[in-house]
Design a protein around this motif. Structure first.
Motif, short mmCIF file in Angstrom:
data_model
loop_
_atom_site.label_atom_id
_atom_site.label_comp_id
_atom_site.label_asym_id
_atom_site.label_seq_id
_atom_site.Cartn_x
_atom_site.Cartn_y
_atom_site.Cartn_z
N MET A 221 39.98 40.04 23.47
CA MET A 221 39.89 38.65 23.03
C MET A 221 38.63 38.51 22.18
N LEU A 222 38.81 38.09 20.94
CA LEU A 222 37.70 37.95 20.01
C LEU A 222 37.46 36.48 19.73
N PHE A 223 36.28 36.00 20.13
CA PHE A 223 35.96 34.58 19.95
C PHE A 223 35.14 34.38 18.68
N ASN A 224 35.69 34.78 17.55
CA ASN A 224 34.94 34.62 16.30
C ASN A 224 34.51 33.18 16.08
N ASP A 225 35.32 32.25 16.57
CA ASP A 225 35.02 30.84 16.38
C ASP A 225 34.22 30.25 17.52
N LEU A 226 33.86 31.06 18.51
CA LEU A 226 33.16 30.55 19.68
C LEU A 226 31.97 31.43 20.04
N GLY A 227 30.95 31.40 19.20
CA GLY A 227 29.70 32.08 19.52
C GLY A 227 29.73 33.58 19.42
N ASP A 228 30.71 34.15 18.70
CA ASP A 228 30.82 35.61 18.54
C ASP A 228 30.88 36.33 19.88
N ARG A 229 31.47 35.69 20.85
CA ARG A 229 31.64 36.33 22.16
C ARG A 229 33.01 37.00 22.23
N VAL A 230 33.15 37.90 23.18
CA VAL A 230 34.40 38.63 23.35
C VAL A 230 34.73 38.74 24.82
N ALA A 231 35.95 39.14 25.11
CA ALA A 231 36.37 39.38 26.49
C ALA A 231 37.40 40.50 26.49
N GLN A 232 37.46 41.22 27.59
CA GLN A 232 38.43 42.29 27.78
C GLN A 232 39.38 41.92 28.91
N LEU A 233 40.67 42.17 28.71
CA LEU A 233 41.68 41.95 29.73
C LEU A 233 42.37 43.27 30.03
N LEU A 234 42.37 43.68 31.30
CA LEU A 234 43.08 44.87 31.73
C LEU A 234 44.08 44.49 32.82
N ARG A 235 45.28 45.04 32.70
CA ARG A 235 46.23 44.95 33.81
C ARG A 235 46.35 46.34 34.41
N VAL A 236 46.03 46.43 35.69
CA VAL A 236 46.01 47.73 36.36
C VAL A 236 46.92 47.70 37.58
N GLU A 237 47.28 48.88 38.05
CA GLU A 237 48.09 49.00 39.25
C GLU A 237 47.47 50.04 40.16
N SER A 238 47.42 49.75 41.44
CA SER A 238 46.80 50.67 42.39
C SER A 238 47.57 51.99 42.42
N VAL A 239 46.83 53.08 42.52
CA VAL A 239 47.44 54.41 42.54
C VAL A 239 48.22 54.62 43.83
N VAL A 240 47.68 54.14 44.93
CA VAL A 240 48.35 54.26 46.23
C VAL A 240 48.74 52.87 46.71
N PRO A 241 49.75 52.74 47.54
CA PRO A 241 50.15 51.42 48.04
C PRO A 241 49.03 50.78 48.86
N LEU A 242 48.74 49.52 48.55
CA LEU A 242 47.77 48.76 49.35
C LEU A 242 48.46 47.95 50.43
N TRP A 243 49.79 47.86 50.32
CA TRP A 243 50.56 47.19 51.36
C TRP A 243 51.70 48.10 51.79
N GLN A 244 51.79 48.32 53.09
CA GLN A 244 52.86 49.16 53.62
C GLN A 244 53.54 48.43 54.77
N GLY A 245 54.82 48.15 54.60
CA GLY A 245 55.61 47.52 55.65
C GLY A 245 56.55 48.53 56.28
N CYS A 246 57.46 48.04 57.10
CA CYS A 246 58.40 48.91 57.79
C CYS A 246 59.36 49.58 56.82
N SER A 247 59.73 48.86 55.76
CA SER A 247 60.75 49.40 54.86
C SER A 247 60.31 49.46 53.41
N SER A 248 59.07 49.08 53.13
CA SER A 248 58.62 49.08 51.74
C SER A 248 57.11 49.25 51.65
#
Length: 459
Positions: A114-141
Protein backbone atom coordinates in the motif's frame (compact mmCIF):
# COMPACT_ATOMS: atom_id res chain seq x y z
CA UNK A 1 -8.50 -29.92 21.17
CA UNK A 2 -6.55 -26.75 20.49
CA UNK A 3 -2.91 -27.17 19.51
CA UNK A 4 -0.38 -26.07 22.10
CA UNK A 5 1.37 -24.12 19.38
CA UNK A 6 1.23 -20.36 19.71
CA UNK A 7 1.97 -17.45 17.40
CA UNK A 8 4.37 -14.70 18.41
CA UNK A 9 4.75 -11.30 16.81
CA UNK A 10 7.30 -8.50 17.32
CA UNK A 11 6.99 -4.92 16.13
CA UNK A 12 10.00 -2.60 16.37
CA UNK A 13 10.85 0.85 15.00
CA UNK A 14 14.62 0.41 14.75
CA UNK A 15 15.37 4.13 14.16
CA UNK A 16 16.96 4.73 10.77
CA UNK A 17 20.56 6.04 11.02
CA UNK A 18 19.57 8.99 8.82
CA UNK A 19 17.27 10.14 11.66
CA UNK A 20 19.39 9.25 14.69
CA UNK A 21 20.99 12.42 16.06
CA UNK A 22 24.40 12.04 17.70
CA UNK A 23 24.64 15.58 19.07
CA UNK A 24 22.05 17.87 20.59
CA UNK A 25 24.14 20.90 19.66
CA UNK A 26 24.70 19.83 16.05
CA UNK A 27 21.41 18.53 14.70
CA UNK A 28 23.01 17.75 11.34
CA UNK A 29 25.32 15.15 12.89
CA UNK A 30 23.60 11.81 12.22
CA UNK A 31 24.55 8.20 12.82
CA UNK A 32 24.42 7.51 9.07
CA UNK A 33 27.72 9.38 8.73
CA UNK A 34 29.57 6.81 10.85
CA UNK A 35 29.47 3.25 9.52
CA UNK A 36 30.87 1.71 12.68
CA UNK A 37 28.08 3.22 14.79
CA UNK A 38 25.08 2.18 12.70
CA UNK A 39 26.55 -1.21 11.83
CA UNK A 40 27.18 -2.13 15.47
CA UNK A 41 23.76 -0.96 16.66
CA UNK A 42 21.89 -2.81 13.92
CA UNK A 43 23.86 -5.99 14.52
CA UNK A 44 22.73 -5.84 18.15
CA UNK A 45 19.13 -5.27 17.02
CA UNK A 46 19.26 -8.37 14.82
CA UNK A 47 20.84 -10.36 17.66
CA UNK A 48 17.88 -9.48 19.85
CA UNK A 49 15.34 -10.31 17.15
CA UNK A 50 16.93 -13.70 16.50
CA UNK A 51 17.09 -14.35 20.23
CA UNK A 52 13.33 -13.84 20.51
CA UNK A 53 12.63 -15.80 17.28
CA UNK A 54 9.11 -14.46 16.90
CA UNK A 55 6.91 -16.09 14.27
CA UNK A 56 6.37 -12.66 12.69
CA UNK A 57 8.71 -9.64 12.77
CA UNK A 58 7.51 -6.19 11.67
CA UNK A 59 10.19 -3.49 11.46
CA UNK A 60 9.83 0.21 10.74
CA UNK A 61 12.44 2.84 9.81
CA UNK A 62 14.70 0.34 8.06
CA UNK A 63 17.35 2.36 6.22
CA UNK A 64 16.39 1.36 2.69
CA UNK A 65 18.86 3.86 1.21
CA UNK A 66 21.77 1.72 2.40
CA UNK A 67 22.12 -1.60 0.58
CA UNK A 68 24.68 -2.95 3.05
CA UNK A 69 22.32 -2.59 5.98
CA UNK A 70 19.32 -4.01 4.12
CA UNK A 71 21.39 -6.96 2.86
CA UNK A 72 22.55 -7.64 6.41
CA UNK A 73 18.97 -7.89 7.66
CA UNK A 74 17.85 -10.05 4.76
CA UNK A 75 20.84 -12.41 5.01
CA UNK A 76 20.86 -12.90 8.77
CA UNK A 77 17.09 -13.29 8.95
CA UNK A 78 17.16 -15.58 5.92
CA UNK A 79 19.88 -17.78 7.45
CA UNK A 80 17.71 -18.05 10.58
CA UNK A 81 14.78 -19.38 8.58
CA UNK A 82 12.81 -16.21 7.79
CA UNK A 83 11.40 -14.99 4.49
CA UNK A 84 11.38 -11.21 4.37
CA UNK A 85 9.62 -8.49 2.39
CA UNK A 86 10.89 -4.91 2.18
CA UNK A 87 9.09 -1.74 1.13
CA UNK A 88 10.70 1.73 0.87
CA UNK A 89 8.64 4.82 1.56
CA UNK A 90 7.51 6.75 -1.49
CA UNK A 91 9.38 9.76 -2.90
CA UNK A 92 12.78 8.41 -1.83
CA UNK A 93 12.35 9.25 1.84
CA UNK A 94 15.24 6.90 2.70
CA UNK A 95 13.56 4.53 5.16
CA UNK A 96 10.83 1.94 4.95
CA UNK A 97 9.35 -1.28 6.25
CA UNK A 98 10.55 -4.85 6.51
CA UNK A 99 8.33 -7.77 7.46
CA UNK A 100 9.82 -11.21 8.12
CA UNK A 101 7.94 -14.48 8.63
CA UNK A 102 9.36 -17.76 9.90
CA UNK A 103 9.14 -20.47 7.23
CA UNK A 104 8.58 -23.20 9.81
CA UNK A 105 5.54 -21.31 11.15
CA UNK A 106 3.80 -19.90 8.08
CA UNK A 107 3.60 -20.16 4.32
CA UNK A 108 2.99 -16.96 2.36
CA UNK A 109 -0.25 -17.00 0.38
CA UNK A 110 -0.16 -13.39 -0.81
CA UNK A 111 1.75 -10.14 -0.40
CA UNK A 112 0.44 -6.65 -1.21
CA UNK A 113 1.89 -3.15 -0.94
CA UNK A 114 0.00 0.00 0.00
CA UNK A 115 1.56 3.26 -1.16
CA UNK A 116 0.23 6.41 0.47
CA UNK A 117 1.72 8.89 -1.99
CA UNK A 118 -1.12 11.24 -1.13
CA UNK A 119 -0.85 10.70 2.63
CA UNK A 120 2.54 11.70 3.99
CA UNK A 121 4.62 9.33 1.80
CA UNK A 122 3.82 6.49 4.16
CA UNK A 123 3.47 2.86 3.17
CA UNK A 124 2.05 -0.38 4.52
CA UNK A 125 2.57 -4.07 3.84
CA UNK A 126 -0.20 -6.68 3.80
CA UNK A 127 0.59 -10.39 4.04
CA UNK A 128 -1.84 -13.28 4.05
CA UNK A 129 -0.22 -16.31 5.64
CA UNK A 130 -1.27 -19.81 6.61
CA UNK A 131 0.11 -21.84 9.49
CA UNK A 132 2.40 -24.68 8.44
CA UNK A 133 0.89 -27.04 11.01
CA UNK A 134 -2.74 -27.17 12.18
CA UNK A 135 -3.43 -24.84 15.10
CA UNK A 136 -6.83 -26.43 15.63
CA UNK A 137 -7.37 -30.16 15.82
CA UNK A 138 -10.79 -31.71 16.39
CA UNK A 139 -12.03 -35.27 16.35
CA UNK A 140 -12.56 -35.32 12.60
CA UNK A 141 -10.74 -32.29 11.24
CA UNK A 142 -7.75 -30.01 11.61
CA UNK A 143 -7.31 -26.40 10.53
CA UNK A 144 -4.26 -24.61 9.19
CA UNK A 145 -5.14 -21.08 10.20
CA UNK A 146 -4.88 -18.10 7.87
CA UNK A 147 -4.02 -14.62 9.16
CA UNK A 148 -3.81 -11.18 7.58
CA UNK A 149 -0.77 -9.25 8.83
CA UNK A 150 -0.24 -5.53 8.25
CA UNK A 151 2.94 -3.61 9.00
CA UNK A 152 2.93 0.20 8.87
CA UNK A 153 4.41 3.43 10.24
CA UNK A 154 2.06 6.39 10.51
CA UNK A 155 2.95 10.04 10.08
CA UNK A 156 4.45 11.91 13.04
CA UNK A 157 1.96 14.61 14.16
CA UNK A 158 4.21 17.66 13.85
CA UNK A 159 1.10 19.82 14.32
CA UNK A 160 -2.57 19.27 15.08
CA UNK A 161 -3.62 19.37 11.42
CA UNK A 162 -1.67 16.17 10.73
CA UNK A 163 -3.87 14.15 13.09
CA UNK A 164 -6.46 13.93 10.31
CA UNK A 165 -3.73 12.60 7.99
CA UNK A 166 -2.93 9.77 10.38
CA UNK A 167 -6.62 8.95 10.65
CA UNK A 168 -6.81 8.90 6.85
CA UNK A 169 -3.85 6.51 6.69
CA UNK A 170 -5.53 4.05 9.04
CA UNK A 171 -8.83 4.37 7.20
CA UNK A 172 -7.07 3.59 3.93
CA UNK A 173 -5.44 0.50 5.48
CA UNK A 174 -8.75 -0.85 6.79
CA UNK A 175 -10.48 -0.04 3.52
CA UNK A 176 -7.76 -1.94 1.62
CA UNK A 177 -8.13 -4.95 3.92
CA UNK A 178 -11.89 -4.90 3.43
CA UNK A 179 -11.52 -4.71 -0.35
CA UNK A 180 -8.91 -7.46 -0.36
CA UNK A 181 -11.15 -9.81 1.60
CA UNK A 182 -14.10 -9.16 -0.73
CA UNK A 183 -12.05 -9.54 -3.90
CA UNK A 184 -10.69 -12.88 -2.69
CA UNK A 185 -14.06 -14.03 -1.32
CA UNK A 186 -12.45 -14.79 2.05
CA UNK A 187 -14.25 -15.96 5.11
CA UNK A 188 -13.46 -13.64 8.05
CA UNK A 189 -10.00 -14.45 9.41
CA UNK A 190 -7.92 -12.91 12.22
CA UNK A 191 -6.18 -9.62 11.38
CA UNK A 192 -3.01 -8.41 13.12
CA UNK A 193 -1.95 -4.77 12.66
CA UNK A 194 1.61 -3.93 13.72
CA UNK A 195 3.69 -0.82 13.74
CA UNK A 196 4.55 2.63 14.99
CA UNK A 197 1.24 4.50 15.10
CA UNK A 198 2.81 7.80 16.24
CA UNK A 199 -0.17 8.37 18.53
CA UNK A 200 -1.13 7.40 22.05
CA UNK A 201 -4.21 5.85 23.63
CA UNK A 202 -5.69 9.34 23.97
CA UNK A 203 -5.80 9.89 20.21
CA UNK A 204 -8.55 9.37 17.66
CA UNK A 205 -6.63 6.64 15.78
CA UNK A 206 -6.74 4.49 18.92
CA UNK A 207 -10.46 5.14 19.36
CA UNK A 208 -11.09 4.54 15.67
CA UNK A 209 -9.48 1.10 15.79
CA UNK A 210 -11.33 0.22 18.99
CA UNK A 211 -14.61 1.10 17.26
CA UNK A 212 -13.62 -1.29 14.47
CA UNK A 213 -13.32 -4.18 16.92
CA UNK A 214 -9.54 -4.20 17.24
CA UNK A 215 -7.91 -4.91 20.60
CA UNK A 216 -4.60 -3.44 21.74
CA UNK A 217 -2.69 -6.63 22.57
CA UNK A 218 -0.42 -5.16 25.21
CA UNK A 219 -3.33 -3.52 27.03
CA UNK A 220 -5.34 -6.74 26.83
CA UNK A 221 -2.50 -8.81 28.25
CA UNK A 222 -2.09 -6.47 31.21
CA UNK A 223 -5.80 -5.70 31.65
CA UNK A 224 -5.33 -1.98 30.98
CA UNK A 225 -8.18 0.21 29.84
CA UNK A 226 -8.21 3.46 27.88
CA UNK A 227 -8.86 5.43 31.05
CA UNK A 228 -6.63 8.33 32.06
CA UNK A 229 -5.28 6.22 34.93
CA UNK A 230 -3.98 3.57 32.51
CA UNK A 231 -2.80 5.88 29.72
CA UNK A 232 0.67 6.39 31.19
CA UNK A 233 1.34 2.95 32.68
CA UNK A 234 3.64 2.03 29.79
CA UNK A 235 5.70 3.84 27.17
CA UNK A 236 7.43 2.65 24.00
CA UNK A 237 9.08 5.74 22.54
CA UNK A 238 11.17 8.75 23.46
CA UNK A 239 10.75 11.22 20.62
CA UNK A 240 13.17 13.87 19.36
CA UNK A 241 11.65 16.38 21.77
CA UNK A 242 12.61 14.15 24.70
CA UNK A 243 8.99 13.25 25.51
CA UNK A 244 8.10 9.66 26.34
CA UNK A 245 4.86 8.08 25.16
CA UNK A 246 3.26 4.80 24.13
CA UNK A 247 2.91 4.69 20.35
CA UNK A 248 3.85 1.16 19.27
CA UNK A 249 0.96 -1.29 19.02
CA UNK A 250 0.06 -4.76 17.90
CA UNK A 251 -3.68 -4.79 17.23
CA UNK A 252 -5.77 -7.95 17.00
CA UNK A 253 -9.14 -8.31 15.30
CA UNK A 254 -10.89 -11.64 15.71
CA UNK A 255 -13.58 -12.60 13.18
CA UNK A 256 -16.33 -12.54 15.80
CA UNK A 257 -15.62 -9.05 17.15
CA UNK A 258 -18.48 -6.60 16.63
CA UNK A 259 -17.63 -3.67 14.39
CA UNK A 260 -19.17 -0.39 13.37
CA UNK A 261 -19.39 0.31 9.66
CA UNK A 262 -16.00 1.61 8.57
CA UNK A 263 -17.16 4.94 7.15
CA UNK A 264 -19.32 5.63 10.21
CA UNK A 265 -16.33 5.20 12.53
CA UNK A 266 -14.21 7.43 10.31
CA UNK A 267 -16.78 10.24 10.39
CA UNK A 268 -17.03 10.15 14.18
CA UNK A 269 -13.24 10.28 14.55
CA UNK A 270 -12.88 13.05 11.96
CA UNK A 271 -15.47 15.23 13.72
CA UNK A 272 -13.68 14.63 17.04
CA UNK A 273 -10.42 15.87 15.50
CA UNK A 274 -12.22 18.89 14.00
CA UNK A 275 -13.57 19.71 17.46
CA UNK A 276 -10.09 19.62 19.03
CA UNK A 277 -8.55 21.66 16.21
CA UNK A 278 -11.45 24.08 16.45
CA UNK A 279 -10.67 24.76 20.09
CA UNK A 280 -6.96 25.06 19.38
CA UNK A 281 -7.63 27.54 16.58
CA UNK A 282 -9.99 29.60 18.74
CA UNK A 283 -7.48 29.75 21.58
CA UNK A 284 -4.64 30.65 19.23
CA UNK A 285 -6.66 33.48 17.64
CA UNK A 286 -7.61 34.84 21.05
CA UNK A 287 -3.97 34.77 22.13
CA UNK A 288 -2.87 36.55 18.95
CA UNK A 289 -5.45 39.30 19.58
CA UNK A 290 -4.07 39.78 23.09
CA UNK A 291 -0.53 40.06 21.68
CA UNK A 292 -1.65 42.62 19.13
CA UNK A 293 -3.01 44.75 21.98
CA UNK A 294 0.49 44.89 23.45
CA UNK A 295 -0.14 42.80 26.59
CA UNK A 296 2.99 41.08 27.90
CA UNK A 297 3.83 37.47 27.03
CA UNK A 298 3.54 36.48 30.70
CA UNK A 299 -0.04 37.72 30.95
CA UNK A 300 -0.76 36.18 27.55
CA UNK A 301 0.54 32.81 28.81
CA UNK A 302 -1.66 33.02 31.89
CA UNK A 303 -4.66 33.91 29.73
CA UNK A 304 -3.92 30.99 27.45
CA UNK A 305 -3.85 28.61 30.43
CA UNK A 306 -7.14 30.07 31.64
CA UNK A 307 -8.71 29.57 28.22
CA UNK A 308 -7.54 25.97 28.16
CA UNK A 309 -9.24 25.39 31.51
CA UNK A 310 -12.37 27.05 30.21
CA UNK A 311 -12.36 25.16 26.90
CA UNK A 312 -15.54 23.33 27.87
CA UNK A 313 -17.34 26.69 27.75
CA UNK A 314 -16.23 27.50 24.20
CA UNK A 315 -19.01 25.75 22.30
CA UNK A 316 -20.55 29.06 21.17
CA UNK A 317 -17.16 30.31 20.01
CA UNK A 318 -16.63 27.15 18.02
CA UNK A 319 -20.07 27.49 16.42
CA UNK A 320 -19.34 31.12 15.55
CA UNK A 321 -16.02 30.11 14.01
CA UNK A 322 -17.71 27.56 11.74
CA UNK A 323 -20.59 29.94 11.02
CA UNK A 324 -18.08 32.45 9.61
CA UNK A 325 -19.92 35.20 7.68
CA UNK A 326 -23.28 33.46 7.49
CA UNK A 327 -26.06 36.06 7.86
CA UNK A 328 -28.23 33.69 9.89
CA UNK A 329 -27.71 31.59 12.98
CA UNK A 330 -26.51 28.59 11.03
CA UNK A 331 -23.45 27.15 9.27
CA UNK A 332 -23.36 27.05 5.48
CA UNK A 333 -21.37 24.59 3.37
CA UNK A 334 -18.96 27.30 2.06
CA UNK A 335 -18.40 28.47 5.62
CA UNK A 336 -17.81 24.89 6.74
CA UNK A 337 -15.25 24.35 3.97
CA UNK A 338 -13.57 27.66 4.82
CA UNK A 339 -13.26 26.59 8.47
CA UNK A 340 -11.76 23.22 7.48
CA UNK A 341 -9.17 25.09 5.44
CA UNK A 342 -8.36 27.49 8.30
CA UNK A 343 -7.96 24.54 10.65
CA UNK A 344 -5.37 23.06 8.30
CA UNK A 345 -7.53 20.05 7.42
CA UNK A 346 -7.82 20.88 3.71
CA UNK A 347 -5.86 22.83 1.12
CA UNK A 348 -2.70 20.70 1.12
CA UNK A 349 -1.81 17.36 -0.44
CA UNK A 350 -2.09 15.43 2.83
CA UNK A 351 -5.44 16.92 3.87
CA UNK A 352 -9.04 15.94 3.36
CA UNK A 353 -10.11 15.68 -0.27
CA UNK A 354 -13.32 17.47 -1.41
CA UNK A 355 -15.28 14.20 -1.29
CA UNK A 356 -14.33 13.74 2.39
CA UNK A 357 -15.40 17.28 3.27
CA UNK A 358 -18.71 16.76 1.46
CA UNK A 359 -19.22 13.46 3.29
CA UNK A 360 -18.71 15.16 6.66
CA UNK A 361 -21.08 17.95 5.70
CA UNK A 362 -23.78 15.46 4.68
CA UNK A 363 -23.45 13.76 8.06
CA UNK A 364 -23.70 17.07 9.92
CA UNK A 365 -26.68 18.39 7.94
CA UNK A 366 -29.20 16.01 9.50
CA UNK A 367 -32.34 17.32 7.80
CA UNK A 368 -30.58 17.90 4.47
CA UNK A 369 -31.74 21.51 4.11
CA UNK A 370 -28.26 22.80 3.20
CA UNK A 371 -27.70 24.43 6.60
CA UNK A 372 -26.38 23.20 9.95
CA UNK A 373 -28.14 24.94 12.81
CA UNK A 374 -26.91 25.01 16.39
CA UNK A 375 -28.80 21.85 17.35
CA UNK A 376 -27.24 19.89 14.47
CA UNK A 377 -23.82 21.36 15.30
CA UNK A 378 -24.19 20.29 18.90
CA UNK A 379 -25.37 16.79 17.99
CA UNK A 380 -23.00 16.00 15.13
CA UNK A 381 -19.86 18.09 15.56
CA UNK A 382 -19.53 19.18 19.17
CA UNK A 383 -20.85 16.13 21.01
CA UNK A 384 -21.32 13.42 18.38
CA UNK A 385 -23.51 10.57 19.53
CA UNK A 386 -21.88 7.13 19.61
CA UNK A 387 -25.06 5.68 18.16
CA UNK A 388 -25.23 7.37 14.76
CA UNK A 389 -27.41 5.59 12.26
CA UNK A 390 -25.43 2.86 10.57
CA UNK A 391 -25.83 2.11 6.90
CA UNK A 392 -26.70 -1.54 6.29
CA UNK A 393 -24.73 -1.67 3.06
CA UNK A 394 -21.54 -0.87 4.97
CA UNK A 395 -22.06 -3.53 7.62
CA UNK A 396 -20.06 -6.73 7.83
CA UNK A 397 -22.20 -9.64 8.86
CA UNK A 398 -20.33 -11.67 11.42
CA UNK A 399 -19.88 -15.35 10.77
CA UNK A 400 -20.51 -15.20 7.03
CA UNK A 401 -18.25 -15.49 4.02
CA UNK A 402 -17.39 -12.38 2.05
CA UNK A 403 -19.53 -12.24 -1.05
CA UNK A 404 -21.86 -14.94 0.20
CA UNK A 405 -25.28 -14.94 1.84
CA UNK A 406 -24.72 -18.36 3.37
CA UNK A 407 -23.77 -18.21 7.03
CA UNK A 408 -20.81 -20.33 8.08
CA UNK A 409 -19.34 -20.65 11.56
CA UNK A 410 -16.01 -19.03 12.34
CA UNK A 411 -13.55 -21.75 13.30
CA UNK A 412 -10.57 -20.11 14.95
CA UNK A 413 -9.20 -16.88 16.32
CA UNK A 414 -6.62 -15.81 18.88
CA UNK A 415 -6.42 -14.71 22.47
CA UNK A 416 -3.56 -12.63 23.84
CA UNK A 417 -1.44 -14.95 25.96
CA UNK A 418 1.35 -12.52 26.83
CA UNK A 419 2.82 -9.18 25.77
CA UNK A 420 6.23 -7.78 26.70
CA UNK A 421 8.03 -4.52 26.06
CA UNK A 422 11.83 -4.21 26.25
CA UNK A 423 13.58 -2.83 28.24
CA UNK A 424 11.43 -3.68 31.28
CA UNK A 425 11.54 -0.12 32.65
CA UNK A 426 9.23 1.10 29.88
CA UNK A 427 6.50 -1.16 31.24
CA UNK A 428 6.57 1.07 34.32
CA UNK A 429 6.31 4.26 32.27
CA UNK A 430 10.04 5.12 32.47
CA UNK A 431 12.74 5.41 29.83
CA UNK A 432 16.22 4.11 30.87
CA UNK A 433 19.12 6.32 29.86
CA UNK A 434 21.36 3.32 29.14
CA UNK A 435 19.04 1.87 26.48
CA UNK A 436 20.70 2.37 23.08
CA UNK A 437 19.06 0.00 20.57
CA UNK A 438 16.59 2.62 19.32
CA UNK A 439 14.34 5.46 20.43
CA UNK A 440 11.55 2.85 20.41
CA UNK A 441 11.02 -0.24 22.53
CA UNK A 442 10.31 -3.54 20.76
CA UNK A 443 6.93 -5.03 21.57
CA UNK A 444 6.43 -8.80 21.44
CA UNK A 445 3.03 -10.45 21.76
CA UNK A 446 2.21 -14.15 22.06
CA UNK A 447 -1.16 -15.29 20.72
CA UNK A 448 -2.90 -18.54 21.56
CA UNK A 449 -5.46 -20.14 19.21
CA UNK A 450 -9.02 -20.19 20.50
CA UNK A 451 -12.21 -21.69 19.15
CA UNK A 452 -14.56 -18.94 17.97
CA UNK A 453 -17.21 -21.16 16.41
CA UNK A 454 -20.70 -19.84 16.96
CA UNK A 455 -24.16 -20.04 15.57
CA UNK A 456 -24.98 -16.92 13.50
CA UNK A 457 -28.43 -16.92 15.08
CA UNK A 458 -26.79 -16.12 18.42
CA UNK A 459 -26.03 -12.59 17.24
Amino acid sequence: MISKLSVSCTTFNILAPIYKRLSEKDQSCRESQYRGYWLSRNERIIDRLLGDRSSIICLQEVWMGNEELVDMYEKRLGDAGYISFKLPRTNNRGDGLLTAVRRDCFTIIDYREMLFNDLGDRVAQLLRVESVVPLWQGCSSSINVQIIIVNTHLLFPHDASLCIVRLQQVYKILQSIETYQKENDLSPIPIILCGDWNGSKRGQVYKFLISQGFVSSYDAAHHYTDSDADCHRWVSHRNHHGNICGVDFIWLLNPNNSRKPLRTSWKESAFAIIKVNNLSQTLRLRTEKVLHKGISLTICSLLFQYLLQAASLSEENAFAFLKADSPGDYITYPGFCQALHQLGLTGHRDGLIPEDAKDLWTEADIDGNGMVDHEEFQQRIWCPSPTWSEHPQESIELGTEWGSNTAKPVALGFSVKDAVLFPPEVEEGMWPENYSLSDHAPLTVVFSPVNLSFSPQSF
